[in-house]
Scaffold this active site. Structure first.
Site, PDB file in Angstrom:
ATOM      1  N   LYS A 185      50.615  50.233  33.293  1.00 17.18           N
ATOM      2  CA  LYS A 185      50.517  51.453  34.086  1.00 17.18           C
ATOM      3  C   LYS A 185      49.194  52.191  33.840  1.00 17.18           C
ATOM      4  O   LYS A 185      48.463  51.907  32.899  1.00 17.18           O
ATOM      5  CB  LYS A 185      51.709  52.361  33.798  1.00 17.18           C
ATOM      6  CG  LYS A 185      53.047  51.789  34.241  1.00 17.18           C
ATOM      7  CD  LYS A 185      53.056  51.504  35.737  1.00 17.18           C
ATOM      8  CE  LYS A 185      54.416  51.094  36.275  1.00 17.18           C
ATOM      9  NZ  LYS A 185      54.820  49.749  35.922  1.00 17.18           N
ATOM     10  N   ASN A 186      48.917  53.169  34.697  1.00 20.89           N
ATOM     11  CA  ASN A 186      47.652  53.913  34.594  1.00 20.89           C
ATOM     12  C   ASN A 186      47.529  54.663  33.280  1.00 20.89           C
ATOM     13  O   ASN A 186      46.436  54.892  32.780  1.00 20.89           O
ATOM     14  CB  ASN A 186      47.527  54.888  35.760  1.00 20.89           C
ATOM     15  CG  ASN A 186      47.385  54.179  37.095  1.00 20.89           C
ATOM     16  OD1 ASN A 186      47.917  53.095  37.297  1.00 20.89           O
ATOM     17  ND2 ASN A 186      46.662  54.782  38.013  1.00 20.89           N
TER      18      ASN A 186
END
Length: 387
Positions: A185-186
């Site tokens: 994920k970011n």
């Protein structure tokens, strides 16, 4: 050509600051949920622009607790997209509810207000919207058009830092908004999730439910001797879904690096778009994928109509053999036996047969991005020529 080093679909950007943060927590002697978690939650709330953010062990936990706090139970229906990871629908099933699947827009790859409203029934109690790939849908418009008793939960696993069409940041509307900190994920802490909410009472209930519904957590009992002697006082069934300071220490560093990460992801996305437009104009990309409001978590492409699911799968496999970690997001849930046969979703089914995702991450170098796009375009051209 097989590339020397496999280019992973989404590799986390972990640096010396994250490693130092973990060492600091390990040396502190307190590695469970404690002061780092409290600080991370406060910093996340400030980032999102909401009153409270509560961390949990996964985004799946966040979705489950959000539906539970929305009063979802046996016999209820929850409208969800089919083009999503199974957690979105499973959160409803865990509570005895039924997942009802809505179709998507072919450009945004997310549900629309119209597609959701088409699935509303007297049993509908909630809608989970997924901001697919990092492109946020217009949740405020959906809220205006839904019956007041139908709750909205936002699955923002792809969308930390994304903005709604009106410019507000995802999670700031006051709806229960669920984030993921999974490995790709970011913002990555290996595992974990969080719920953003505007109601302090709901936030406190989530904090209790995530740790056996205890009135206090271990850190509170450790730092306050009077609390430690008052007993557990359990009054409802809770869960083991808490976060840890080891994860939070990484998360705090990752949060400070979000501008850096966003710039890298946007540059990769812009580069892919430019190359595809110049060399493979028949390959479509998601709407607004070059817009600053997009979180650029995924870079999905749509192969030309006429490409079958089998050929798409062969293409993904061929790219992987050449060292490019292409993937598919996602197989449509409404066609899976677990969720019982449901009516056809023509847009979802068309998209799901032709969609594939190219590697994108904050750790992807320009050279690797060039390798990804050159190898992918060559493989697509070969596939189309051999049809």
């Amino acid at each position: 050509m097989v590339h020397k080093d496999f280019i992973a679909f989404g590799r986390p950007a972990i640096g010396v600051e994250e490693i130092a943060a973990v060492e600091r927590v390990l040396r502190s002697g307190w590695i469970g949920m404690g002061p780092e978690t409290v600080a991370f939650e406060r910093e996340l709330a400030a980032f999102v622009g909401v009153g409270d953010v509560v961390t949990v062990a996964s985004c799946t936990n966040a979705l489950f607790l959000s539906l539970k706090l929305s009063g979802i139970g046996p016999g209820d229906e929850v409208v969800v997209p089919s083009l999503t990871w199974c957690s979105t629908a499973n959160a409803a099933l865990y509570l005895g509810a039924r997942a009802v699947f809505a179709d998507i827009d072919p450009d945004t790859l997310s549900v629309t207000a119209d597609s959701v409203l088409a699935k509303i029934s007297p049993r509908t109690k909630a809608v989970i919207v997924v901001h697919y790939g990092g492109l946020a849908i217009d949740v405020a418009d959906l809220r205006r058009r839904l019956p007041p008793h139908v709750a909205i939960v936002e699955d923002a696993a792809h969308a930390l830092g994304a903005r709604y069409p009106d410019g507000r940041i995802v999670g700031s509307l006051g709806t229960l908004t669920c984030f993921s900190f999974y490995a790709n994920k970011n913002l990555s802490t290996g595992e974990g999730g969080a719920i953003a909410c505007a109601d302090p009472a709901i936030a406190e209930r989530i904090r209790s439910l995530r740790l056996h519904a205890l009135p206090t957590d271990a850190w509170q009992r450790f730092t306050n001797p009077s609390v430690a002697t008052t007993g557990l006082g359990l009054s409802e069934l809770g869960y083991k879904m808490n976060y840890t300071d080891l994860q939070a220490a990484i998360g705090r560093v990752q949060l400070r690096r979000q501008d850096e990460f966003a710039q890298t992801r946007r540059a990769v996305s812009d580069f892919y778009c430019a190359e595809l437009a110049a060399r493979m104009p028949d390959v479509a990309v998601q709407a607004d994928v070059t817009a600053p409001r997009h979180a650029h978590h995924l870079f999905p492409i749509l192969l030309p109509r006429g490409v079958t699911e089998e050929r798409r799968n062969q293409l993904v496999a061929a790219l992987r053999q050449q060292g490019v970690g292409a993937s598919v997001h996602y197989a449509p849930l409404h066609q899976m036996p677990l969720y019982a046969p449901q009516e056809t979703l023509p847009v979802t089914e068309d998209i799901a047969a032709r969609i594939m995702t190219l590697p994108i991450s904050a750790s992807l170098s320009p050279d690797d991005a060039r390798t990804v796009i050159d190898t992918s375009i060559e493989a697509i051209q070969h596939m189309l020529a051999s049809a």
